[in-house]
Design an enzyme around this catalytic site. Structure first.
Site, mmCIF file in Angstrom:
data_model
loop_
_atom_site.group_PDB
_atom_site.id
_atom_site.type_symbol
_atom_site.label_atom_id
_atom_site.label_comp_id
_atom_site.label_asym_id
_atom_site.label_seq_id
_atom_site.Cartn_x
_atom_site.Cartn_y
_atom_site.Cartn_z
ATOM 1 N N THR A 115 0.916 -1.225 -0.088
ATOM 2 C CA THR A 115 0.028 0.102 0.042
ATOM 3 C C THR A 115 0.819 1.387 0.192
ATOM 4 O OG1 THR A 115 -1.631 -1.310 1.254
ATOM 5 C CG2 THR A 115 -1.759 1.108 1.081
ATOM 6 N N GLY A 167 2.587 -2.812 8.306
ATOM 7 C CA GLY A 167 2.909 -3.536 9.824
ATOM 8 C C GLY A 167 4.463 -3.943 9.984
ATOM 9 N N GLU A 188 -6.685 -4.896 3.123
ATOM 10 C CA GLU A 188 -6.779 -6.087 2.110
ATOM 11 C C GLU A 188 -8.023 -5.764 1.182
ATOM 12 O OE1 GLU A 188 -4.272 -7.383 2.183
ATOM 13 O OE2 GLU A 188 -3.706 -7.096 4.164
#
Lengths: 620, 620
Positions: free
Chosen positions: A154, A193, A437
């Protein structure tokens, strides 16, 4: 506390002794809770293994979540890293391995409160998209934690629409390297993350350029921090994206790349390869690059979506039988709030949905495992179907369950709003699942084709001269509704088929049948317009649906507590002052509140309140 | 940052220069934004005063909210107390008084981020429920902050059902005192703001007993902390209830009373009095004791419910024209997400609702002011109507607006989930409004009588032998739906009437008419079942509704940015990296993230990561 006459709540001794209002609910169960738990787990042996994992984790103080609601983002992150490191030791100590039967229960036992989750996605990407040689090099390093991996897809300006990613990887034939760049601010990697503070490596998705030609997005392994001192590598800018609604324990990060060079061998090349001379070779579908995401999308349903809804139902339903409010009949004791039809109508359809989606998830897992085996054999036939189904169900289930958790939170009134209830963190966590997602609206549109009424509208619009793309846009609101309805239909059908197969378990079959009916009727009751519109259902039939639906609430209400007990969450796992097994909600709220850092002395009195009250502020 | 070639985002200089994607939206407004702002404010003079207050507050660094998203609960509380104390000085400096025209804008300008809000409710209770003598004694003390007041109604076990409150106040004729007690844990006061750490006094609602007879709940002024050193008074246990989803700046508290004695004069006695000999005298309706709550319920709509929705619309709509994602047509630039019908269908009905409820609020305020004047003259005729209307609208508007803010948050995808977007705190704040001052389901039931279809069902049930109370319970799900529909109908009607009166303002009238239509059609589109069920609307008509509804989205989309600009929120007030006036969303997210405490050095590396990566953990 010694001030109070009623000693029972001044000593804390009441905790652990079950509130009679909750105990009485368990005496009238129409089925065996233990047997239902085993059914949900997939057999008594699975239940045994799961409980052993939970016991081992919960008895270890390093994994405690006791202070979670009082910690800052920094404290949460540090605790999560500590837990992740300790987990390696624990696994060795317990003899648990990544391929063992215990592994899948560890995350649930930790309630996800642990670092390095993206490290697993990093490894999965390499296993799925890497060549045998790449797997042989990187997987052992990752397994032994000689590096910490992340997954950088992303970007600040690009989420679901992967083709729009702007990070570039240009092949330099002279040095046999890829040169990675972040050409503008919207191309910055954002959200991954473990990347903000922990990771040493990450899989970067970037537009591949060879000899000036763009070949679309491809995955590259990029080192971002030194393995020696953890400093950022040359050309790398990275950090933490700051506070979020939840996931304080995760260091979601940003990443800027400026002429970062990586060897040719770092492009994951199971399906696509750049040869030394710059020749681009593809084996199989380019869409395989999305497969990691498809796989993540399905795997998160159980842990990130169903578990929060099941926990929320457990908390809200247990609380609803110990909370008494107002009177159903004059002169009587105040009633349990679960005895009100309005309260039943809030929480019981969520309970039915939790069961429905548990079985949907079983169905999807099976389908996915089959597809995965085929893909490993380089047969990509199931890929489009898997993509469509994973998209539609991910969107439908996350939306339904998120709304469900929010309903449970609100159904607990003011106490649900306290972090100590456990419900706010369940809500803010599950809410994220609607976003990550793949944004849900877009996912649903990917599922939404061949649907007759909007298809007709599309046809009309195109014939009337509206261009095809405009026509599609003008129908999307209706298409999304249709896709949701389609997935809901499959979920109902699958639930009904599952219930049929339970004929050897009479008691359980009966209550599951009720839940299945409630789930189906709630779907109709919430969308009466769609059913009435085409005359598919008459107004009189709809009245019957409504009547049956409301009658079922009263039936299921009787088994509501046993039905949530069967989810088998421990008190530590729920981490809720309202939802504990003993039902001592008020006592627990009071004891937990006293531990809050807000009950330590504050400098506010000396600095501001005292001068105000004593009128010694500088002259007004 | 010097690593990047594009210098425009490495220097921060881009902030303040309007993003062309946002600038272009402002060039095509179909009406004067400035005139619409004045209409919303109630005149140009009001706009001028409001802006002057906002300027004065925002230019004072003590009132800054810049670090809000990074602060702990303790830091938020201390800052809020500091601001509250500083505000006294500021008001004096600026010449603002509690009766002046500026006063009502102060809270909005502070975005509610200030302490002692319950101090105002404390004062209002005394003004409304106290005798002239009590007002003369307590109001000056409170005004001069020689004490800090709170309002202790809700108990751990009792919220909306006030008759169930368990705190007792027993009159002791011998000493001419009331003796207050918390007889059991569920009777503990729980939630009152300012009470956890700040307040010295509070208005306690308790069951009044005289000579063994219970007279129901009454309000009593109770001192809880020393005015000298702030220590708890004898018999008082109090503290903070800990972390919540929002309101970190407020010290919501708990309170236990053990034989706390207060003089007879401390029972608020405008309407009810206990004479020295124990004679109980009532003047007027006992329901007047609920009037403070009715008044609070109406006053919170503007600040606590409409403002968050308006801010959320501003953020989501501005972001939706600077965010580009995917392509509407092949070969084109990626499209602004607001150009997608699905995005329009998310945010534009929320915008319409914000306008609709702004006008509903005007209507309710007028009604309430009239009622208040009557009550001051001891005419209680309007009390039941005010109670019913305030209940129904409070419930309907808070539910609608809360859902609206959540939709706006989700419509911003992942970035909406970052606290830096401003949307999470708007959501968690407005969510509370669904719970406090009366649980919404119960409030709606108070509005839900005389509704034909459920009335018929009630009748049938009673005739078939079901007892009246059971029958009522079995209809409540439908009654709640009916009450919501009724309030929605009044809101539409009021909006339409307001639009008619705008005939002198042609440009504004036209766009307001569109918003009114969208609000009405969205109500139908979201509840098609109810309209189709009785044949009130045919399927063909419903198709027309749907078509008109979808067409309107495209029309209003063109004015979406000017419509949110008209709300006239400053950047400091929005406190959103996504929603600023200049539309530099990505740049601002990046700059703000770098200020996060999570980008300071963490001990986690030395303690846990380094030993792991260097493989120097104690032998596994």
């Amino acid at each position: 506390m010694a001030l109070l006459e009623t000693s029972k709540y001044s000593q804390g001794s009441v905790l652990g002794s079950v509130n009679p209002d909750l105990a009485s609910e368990r005496q009238t169960a129409s089925f065996s809770v233990e047997k239902l738990t085993a059914l949900l787990d997939g057999g008594v042996e699975q239940t045994r293994i799961r409980r052993a994992v939970v016991d081992a984790i919960e008895s270890d103080p390093v994994f405690s979540r006791e202070n979670q609601y009082f910690q800052t983002q920094n404290e949460r992150y540090e605790a999560a890293v500590k837990k992740a490191v300790h987990l390696q030791k624990k696994m060795h100590e317990m003899g648990w391995t990544e391929n063992g039967p215990e592994y899948k229960y560890i995350y649930r036992a930790l309630s996800g409160d642990v670092a390095f989750l993206l490290h697993r996605v990093f490894m999965r990407s390499i296993s799925m998209l890497g060549s045998d040689k790449q797997i042989a090099k990187w997987i052992p390093l990752a397994t032994q934690h000689k590096l910490i991996g992340s997954y950088a897809q992303t970007e600040l300006g690009h989420g679901t629409y992967l083709q729009g990613l702007e990070t570039t990887a240009v092949f330099d034939t002279a040095t046999q390297e890829f040169i990675l760049n972040t050409p503008k601010i919207s191309a910055m990697k954002w959200w991954p993350g473990d990347m903000g503070r922990s990771a040493t490596h990450t899989v970067v998705f970037a537009q591949l350029y060879v000899h000036g030609k763009c070949y679309g997005i491809h995955p590259f392994i990029v080192q971002i921090r030194s393995l020696q001192d953890h400093s950022l590598c040359p050309g790398v800018t990275a950090g933490d994206i700051g506070p979020k609604m939840n996931f304080e324990h995760i260091d979601n990060g940003y990443l800027l790349l400026k002429n970062v060079r990586i060897p040719r061998e770092n492009m994951l090349s199971k399906f696509c390869e750049v040869r030394p001379d710059g020749t681009y070779v593809r084996q199989g579908s380019q869409k395989i690059n999305y497969f990691t995401m498809t796989s993540v999308r399905i795997s998160l349903i159980a842990d990130e979506v169903l578990t929060p809804l099941m926990k929320a139902c457990t908390i809200a339903i247990r609380y609803s039988v110990v909370r008494r409010q107002s009177k159903l009949k004059p002169g009587e004791q105040e009633a349990k709030i679960l005895d009100y039809q309005t309260q039943q109508e809030k929480v019981l359809p969520q309970l039915a949905a939790a069961y429905a989606f548990h079985f949907t998830n079983d169905y999807l897992q099976e389908l996915f495992n089959r597809g995965y085996r085929e893909i490993q054999r380089k047969n990509f036939d199931m890929l489009p179907e898997l993509h469509a189904l994973s998209s539609g169900f991910k969107a439908m289930i996350t939306q339904h369950c998120t709304a469900g958790v929010e309903i449970c939170l609100r159904a607990c009134g003011g106490h649900g709003y306290s972090l100590l209830s456990g419900l706010p963190s369940l809500y803010t966590k599950i809410l994220a699942s609607c976003i990550y997602e793949g944004e849900n609206t877009i996912l649903l549109l990917q599922t939404a084709r061949l649907i007759s009424s909007t298809a007709a509208k599309l046809q009309d619009l195109i014939q009337s001269g509206v261009k095809k793309h405009d026509a599609w846009n003008q129908c999307t609101v209706q298409l999304v509704q249709a896709a949701k309805a389609h997935c809901h239909y499959i979920a109902v059908k699958n639930f009904a088929e599952t219930v049929e197969k339970l004929e050897t378990k009479a008691g359980i079959q009966k209550i599951m049948k009720h839940l299945c009916d409630l789930f189906a009727l709630h779907g109709i009751f919430s969308n009466t317009g769609a059913f009435l519109h085409d005359g598919y259902t008459s107004a009189a039939q709809m009245d019957m649906v409504t009547a049956s639906y409301l009658d079922l609430l009263a039936v299921i209400r009787k088994d509501a507590v046993p039905l949530v007990d069967a989810f088998d969450f421990t008190d530590k796992s729920l981490n809720s002052a309202l939802g504990s097994y003993d039902g001592q909600a008020y006592q627990r709220l009071y004891e937990w509140a006293q531990k809050s850092p807000t009950n330590q002395m504050s400098p506010a009195y000396e600095r501001y309140l005292k001068p105000l009250l004593h009128n010694t502020l500088s002259k007004l």
